[in-house]
Scaffold this motif. Sequence first.
Motif, mmCIF file in Angstrom:
data_model
loop_
_atom_site.group_PDB
_atom_site.id
_atom_site.type_symbol
_atom_site.label_atom_id
_atom_site.label_comp_id
_atom_site.label_asym_id
_atom_site.label_seq_id
_atom_site.Cartn_x
_atom_site.Cartn_y
_atom_site.Cartn_z
ATOM 1 N N VAL A 39 -75.294 20.976 -23.785
ATOM 2 C CA VAL A 39 -74.391 19.840 -23.584
ATOM 3 C C VAL A 39 -73.028 20.345 -23.128
ATOM 4 O O VAL A 39 -72.434 19.808 -22.193
ATOM 5 C CB VAL A 39 -74.251 18.994 -24.880
ATOM 6 N N MET A 40 -72.550 21.406 -23.758
ATOM 7 C CA MET A 40 -71.255 21.970 -23.398
ATOM 8 C C MET A 40 -71.273 22.527 -21.978
ATOM 9 O O MET A 40 -70.331 22.312 -21.216
ATOM 10 C CB MET A 40 -70.867 23.063 -24.397
ATOM 11 N N GLN A 41 -72.344 23.225 -21.605
ATOM 12 C CA GLN A 41 -72.440 23.773 -20.249
ATOM 13 C C GLN A 41 -72.489 22.659 -19.210
ATOM 14 O O GLN A 41 -71.852 22.753 -18.161
ATOM 15 C CB GLN A 41 -73.687 24.644 -20.114
ATOM 16 N N ILE A 42 -73.221 21.612 -19.493
ATOM 17 C CA ILE A 42 -73.326 20.485 -18.564
ATOM 18 C C ILE A 42 -71.966 19.824 -18.390
ATOM 19 O O ILE A 42 -71.540 19.531 -17.273
ATOM 20 C CB ILE A 42 -74.397 19.481 -19.041
ATOM 21 N N ALA A 43 -71.249 19.588 -19.490
ATOM 22 C CA ALA A 43 -69.917 18.981 -19.408
ATOM 23 C C ALA A 43 -68.966 19.893 -18.639
ATOM 24 O O ALA A 43 -68.151 19.428 -17.844
ATOM 25 C CB ALA A 43 -69.373 18.700 -20.805
ATOM 26 N N ASN A 44 -69.095 21.191 -18.845
ATOM 27 C CA ASN A 44 -68.240 22.158 -18.158
ATOM 28 C C ASN A 44 -68.503 22.164 -16.658
ATOM 29 O O ASN A 44 -67.576 22.095 -15.853
ATOM 30 C CB ASN A 44 -68.464 23.545 -18.763
ATOM 31 N N VAL A 45 -69.759 22.181 -16.263
ATOM 32 C CA VAL A 45 -70.114 22.288 -14.842
ATOM 33 C C VAL A 45 -69.974 20.948 -14.118
ATOM 34 O O VAL A 45 -69.372 20.870 -13.056
ATOM 35 C CB VAL A 45 -71.545 22.838 -14.689
ATOM 36 N N SER A 48 -66.260 19.245 -15.115
ATOM 37 C CA SER A 48 -65.130 20.186 -15.061
ATOM 38 C C SER A 48 -64.334 20.209 -16.362
ATOM 39 O O SER A 48 -63.120 20.402 -16.346
ATOM 40 C CB SER A 48 -64.211 19.863 -13.883
ATOM 41 N N TYR A 49 -65.018 19.994 -17.476
ATOM 42 C CA TYR A 49 -64.361 20.111 -18.776
ATOM 43 C C TYR A 49 -64.184 21.590 -19.087
ATOM 44 O O TYR A 49 -65.025 22.414 -18.742
ATOM 45 C CB TYR A 49 -65.230 19.498 -19.875
ATOM 46 N N SER A 50 -63.115 21.910 -19.790
ATOM 47 C CA SER A 50 -62.992 23.266 -20.325
ATOM 48 C C SER A 50 -64.009 23.354 -21.467
ATOM 49 O O SER A 50 -64.510 22.333 -21.948
ATOM 50 C CB SER A 50 -61.585 23.506 -20.871
ATOM 51 N N LEU A 51 -64.305 24.563 -21.911
ATOM 52 C CA LEU A 51 -65.259 24.689 -23.016
ATOM 53 C C LEU A 51 -64.703 24.057 -24.294
ATOM 54 O O LEU A 51 -65.457 23.530 -25.105
ATOM 55 C CB LEU A 51 -65.655 26.140 -23.229
ATOM 56 N N GLY A 52 -63.381 24.078 -24.450
ATOM 57 C CA GLY A 52 -62.761 23.415 -25.595
ATOM 58 C C GLY A 52 -62.954 21.910 -25.556
ATOM 59 O O GLY A 52 -63.225 21.272 -26.572
ATOM 60 N N GLU A 53 -62.815 21.326 -24.367
ATOM 61 C CA GLU A 53 -63.052 19.887 -24.214
ATOM 62 C C GLU A 53 -64.537 19.573 -24.360
ATOM 63 O O GLU A 53 -64.907 18.551 -24.922
ATOM 64 C CB GLU A 53 -62.572 19.414 -22.840
ATOM 65 N N ALA A 54 -65.369 20.461 -23.872
ATOM 66 C CA ALA A 54 -66.814 20.231 -23.911
ATOM 67 C C ALA A 54 -67.356 20.217 -25.335
ATOM 68 O O ALA A 54 -68.314 19.509 -25.625
ATOM 69 C CB ALA A 54 -67.535 21.286 -23.083
ATOM 70 N N ILE A 55 -66.726 20.961 -26.219
ATOM 71 C CA ILE A 55 -67.194 20.963 -27.611
ATOM 72 C C ILE A 55 -67.003 19.590 -28.250
ATOM 73 O O ILE A 55 -67.733 19.200 -29.137
ATOM 74 C CB ILE A 55 -66.540 22.080 -28.448
ATOM 75 N N CYS A 56 -66.018 18.839 -27.738
ATOM 76 C CA CYS A 56 -65.814 17.470 -28.223
ATOM 77 C C CYS A 56 -66.996 16.573 -27.849
ATOM 78 O O CYS A 56 -67.214 15.544 -28.475
ATOM 79 C CB CYS A 56 -64.520 16.896 -27.660
ATOM 80 N N CYS A 57 -67.730 16.945 -26.827
ATOM 81 C CA CYS A 57 -68.939 16.199 -26.439
ATOM 82 C C CYS A 57 -70.145 16.668 -27.241
ATOM 83 O O CYS A 57 -70.993 15.867 -27.614
ATOM 84 C CB CYS A 57 -69.245 16.402 -24.958
ATOM 85 N N ALA A 58 -70.230 17.965 -27.473
ATOM 86 C CA ALA A 58 -71.411 18.532 -28.112
ATOM 87 C C ALA A 58 -71.515 18.185 -29.589
ATOM 88 O O ALA A 58 -72.602 17.859 -30.073
ATOM 89 C CB ALA A 58 -71.430 20.045 -27.929
ATOM 90 N N ALA A 59 -70.413 18.237 -30.310
ATOM 91 C CA ALA A 59 -70.465 17.984 -31.751
ATOM 92 C C ALA A 59 -70.932 16.564 -32.073
ATOM 93 O O ALA A 59 -71.862 16.383 -32.858
ATOM 94 C CB ALA A 59 -69.127 18.287 -32.397
ATOM 95 N N PRO A 60 -70.349 15.544 -31.463
ATOM 96 C CA PRO A 60 -70.842 14.188 -31.739
ATOM 97 C C PRO A 60 -72.277 13.983 -31.250
ATOM 98 O O PRO A 60 -73.052 13.275 -31.876
ATOM 99 C CB PRO A 60 -69.889 13.272 -30.970
ATOM 100 N N TRP A 61 -72.648 14.623 -30.144
ATOM 101 C CA TRP A 61 -74.009 14.486 -29.627
ATOM 102 C C TRP A 61 -75.008 15.003 -30.651
ATOM 103 O O TRP A 61 -76.028 14.383 -30.892
ATOM 104 C CB TRP A 61 -74.148 15.263 -28.316
ATOM 105 N N ALA A 62 -74.683 16.120 -31.278
ATOM 106 C CA ALA A 62 -75.584 16.703 -32.267
ATOM 107 C C ALA A 62 -75.748 15.778 -33.465
ATOM 108 O O ALA A 62 -76.814 15.713 -34.073
ATOM 109 C CB ALA A 62 -75.056 18.051 -32.722
#
Length: 76
Positions: A39-45, A48-62
Amino acid sequence: MTDDFIERKWGRRKVEYMLPEMEPMLKETLGVIVYQEQVMQIANVLASYSLGEAICCAAPWAKKIRRRWPSSATAL
């Protein structure tokens, strides 16, 4: 999600990717998003989220907490 993975693993369903850009991130899991890191890699690529921003997507998704997703991430 697990049904898709199993069907693809045993060749009963075709492995497909929503976008060609997702193939490198999802190839190992046969096109199915399984891990938070994916999820983090997809948001990043794609977004164009930074990995810090992408973690905000991954944690709630989990935890399946959609209300905490950034509004721009709802399309992921």
